[in-house]
Design an enzyme around this catalytic site. Structure first.
Site, mmCIF file in Angstrom:
data_model
loop_
_atom_site.group_PDB
_atom_site.id
_atom_site.type_symbol
_atom_site.label_atom_id
_atom_site.label_comp_id
_atom_site.label_asym_id
_atom_site.label_seq_id
_atom_site.Cartn_x
_atom_site.Cartn_y
_atom_site.Cartn_z
ATOM 1 N N LYS A 164 0.856 -1.184 0.000
ATOM 2 C CA LYS A 164 0.000 0.000 0.000
ATOM 3 C C LYS A 164 0.898 1.241 0.000
ATOM 4 O O LYS A 164 1.966 1.231 0.638
ATOM 5 C CB LYS A 164 -0.875 -0.043 1.252
ATOM 6 C CG LYS A 164 -1.933 1.030 1.365
ATOM 7 C CD LYS A 164 -2.798 0.763 2.609
ATOM 8 C CE LYS A 164 -3.913 1.766 2.779
ATOM 9 N NZ LYS A 164 -4.791 1.458 3.928
ATOM 10 N N SER A 188 -9.680 1.113 3.196
ATOM 11 C CA SER A 188 -8.925 1.971 2.321
ATOM 12 C C SER A 188 -7.826 1.254 1.550
ATOM 13 O O SER A 188 -7.237 1.839 0.645
ATOM 14 C CB SER A 188 -8.275 3.088 3.145
ATOM 15 O OG SER A 188 -7.360 2.530 4.075
ATOM 16 N N SER A 224 -9.479 -1.403 7.375
ATOM 17 C CA SER A 224 -9.105 -1.198 5.978
ATOM 18 C C SER A 224 -8.473 -2.374 5.251
ATOM 19 O O SER A 224 -8.255 -2.285 4.039
ATOM 20 C CB SER A 224 -8.148 -0.014 5.866
ATOM 21 O OG SER A 224 -8.879 1.170 5.842
HETATM 22 N N1 GLN Z 1 -12.960 3.363 6.983
HETATM 23 C C1 GLN Z 1 -12.152 3.734 8.104
HETATM 24 C C2 GLN Z 1 -11.754 5.164 8.030
HETATM 25 O O1 GLN Z 1 -12.020 5.779 7.029
HETATM 26 C C3 GLN Z 1 -11.007 2.789 8.251
HETATM 27 C C4 GLN Z 1 -9.774 3.242 7.611
HETATM 28 C C5 GLN Z 1 -8.587 2.380 7.904
HETATM 29 O O2 GLN Z 1 -8.682 1.327 8.515
HETATM 30 N N2 GLN Z 1 -7.438 2.874 7.504
HETATM 31 O O3 GLN Z 1 -11.223 5.713 8.941
#
Ligand code: GLN
Length: 482
Positions: A71, A146, A170
């Site tokens: 990532k 994400s 995510s």
């Molecule tokens: N959807 C969550 C957020 O937007 C999780 C994001 C993540 O785990 N990086 O904060």
């Protein structure tokens, strides 16, 4: 050659060992998969040049010659690092994250940078500042986020493994949306050195693979104590594949969190598939117990406050002075900060910084931040208590299959609620393993997760592996990417 695209790490290793294929040929094969398919999928922000990949990795080590993708919030020395944000455009990382270093030393070939929601804020990868990633099962749908780029690449057979990051779900959410295996390790198991911080007390580097054993292989290479991250735990040298023999632990008790399985808005077809998974565990010999943990109903609210608070502080460093983008059409230093941050950050990131500063501000911190911290403590205590009566917990990862692009454009709160099933593990620091449970009527993957006490990754893998051997989901190949 398609059996290569969906091969396991063990299968690829044996092809390399028998010299059926060379390290370079295998790398070329996967680079060509990206060339062929990634214009439709949008999983990678960049695929590096072949020679530069080969020369950076050891030729020995457990993952020798096995390509994977990271990532784009995980630092790779000498490579661009953007977090899919315009504010970091053109920034080249001067050092390796500890995980990148360990992977290269372990022989893994780091093939590129995977797309993501800007600064890991999002649940659909629609918030990348560059382009959207598509769900490989149906290109009109989101892959989840994400870490959508990492997960889509693995699901489509463009790489056998990928790293993502987890702050609130995510890795597990996109793994569920794309039908693969995703691990969010115990807080402190993987070093965060070189992972761009979102909410530091929750952030963990997670692993995406198509099988449980592949996941355990990658964790064995990256996990453990790191001098550069004082929150890491010393686990010694561990082989996480050790117990993967298909033997189900005798008398294992799995708790089903009743208020999650019956959560509001849960689609009946999702519940049905999760219930089928529960039946599989029963057949394997698990004792199933229904448990109620009412405090987890507050997890999305607690996560919302604490993640924004930490993000506002962490993202203060992007000011146009030290990294990446700088607005130069300004007169004063104040203007430079303001314009750089205004133009460099996307709307979602700006909103989170504003909310984070608000919940921390004098007059509001007591209502928001302090109370959220108290609920976090309560959640930890309740979870510890629950684990006295059960070995593992099982919950859905999602209330519905992957949605279509733009479905929540008008209602961002719904996107935040995507974390409802996953973020309590981040809030409490415990590990979670997302596994596939089957397909919806529209042929989109549905998943569930196993949650264990701190440092129970070995048990999670053992139990997940036994389940995997009895179910066909990890063998499904995608019609679009054959
Ligand atoms: N959807 C969550 C957020 O937007 C999780 C994001 C993540 O785990 N990086 O904060």
């Amino acid at each position: 050659m398609n059996e290569l695209a969906f091969a396991t790490i063990d299968e690829l290793k044996s092809k390399l060992a028998s010299k059926e294929i060379s390290r370079e040929e295998l790398l070329t094969f996967f680079i060509n998969r990206f060339k062929k398919y990634d214009s439709q999928l949008g999983a990678a922000l960049e695929i590096f040049d072949k020679d530069s990949i080969l020369e950076r990795s050891s030729q020995e080590g457990f993952l020798a010659g096995i390509p994977g993708i990271l990532k784009d919030n995980i630092a790779q020395e000498g490579r661009t690092l953007t977090c899919a944000s315009k504010i970091l455009e053109g920034f080249v990382s001067p050092y390796d994250a500890t995980v990148s270093k360990r992977l290269k030393k372990g022989g893994a070939l780091l093939i590129g940078r995977a797309n993501m929601d800007e600064f890991a804020m999002g649940a659909s990868t629609e918030y990348s500042s560059y382009f959207k990633t598509h769900n490989p099962w149906n290109l009109d749908h989101v892959p989840g986020g994400s870490s959508g780029g990492s997960i889509a690449a693995v699901a489509a057979g463009l790489v056998p493994w990928a790293l993502g990051s987890e702050t609130g779900g995510s890795v597990r959410l996109p793994a569920a949306f794309c039908g693969i295996v995703g691990l969010k390790p115990t807080y402190g198991l993987n070093s965060r050195f070189g992972l761009v911080a979102y909410a530091s007390s929750f952030d963990q580097i997670g692993i995406a693979t198509r099988t449980v054993k592949d996941n355990a292989h990658v964790l064995s290479v990256i996990a453990g104590k790191d001098e550069c991250d004082s929150t890491t735990v010393d686990i010694g040298k561990k082989d996480y594949t050790k117990n993967l023999d298909g033997v189900f632990p005798k008398g294992l008790t799995i708790g089903i969190i009743d208020n999650m399985l019956n959560a509001e808005g849960m689609m009946p077809e999702v519940r049905e598939l999760v219930e089928n998974a529960i039946k599989e565990f029963e057949k394997l010999g698990a004792v199933i117990k229904s448990v109620k943990i009412p405090v987890v109903d507050y997890s999305a609210a607690v996560y919302f406050i604490l993640s924004r608070a930490e993000a506002a502080s962490n993202l203060a460093r992007f000011d146009g002075v030290r990294y990446g983008y700088r607005d130069k059409k300004v007169q004063t230093l104040d203007e430079m900060y303001r314009e750089t941050r205004h133009d460099g950050f996307g709307a979602e990131v700006r909103l989170r910084i504003l909310t984070g500063n608000y919940v921390l501000s004098a007059g509001h911190a007591a209502d928001f931040y302090n109370n959220a911290k108290k609920v976090q403590q309560l959640m930890r205590a309740k979870l510890d208590e629950t684990f006295k009566g059960v070995d593992l917990l099982l919950t859905p990862t999602q209330g519905a299959p992957a949605f279509k692009f733009g479905a929540y454009d008008a209602d961002h709160l719904q996107l935040d609620l995507m974390d409802f099933f996953t973020c309590f593990a981040n809030i409490t620091g415990v590990p979670g393993l997302a596994l596939p449970a089957g397909f919806s009527k529209n042929n989109l993957p549905i998943g569930f997760q196993l949650i264990g006490p701190h440092l129970s990754e070995e048990l999670l893998y053992q139990v997940g592996y036994a389940y995997e051997q009895k179910t066909p989901w990890h063998k499904m190949q995608l019609p679009l990417f054959m």
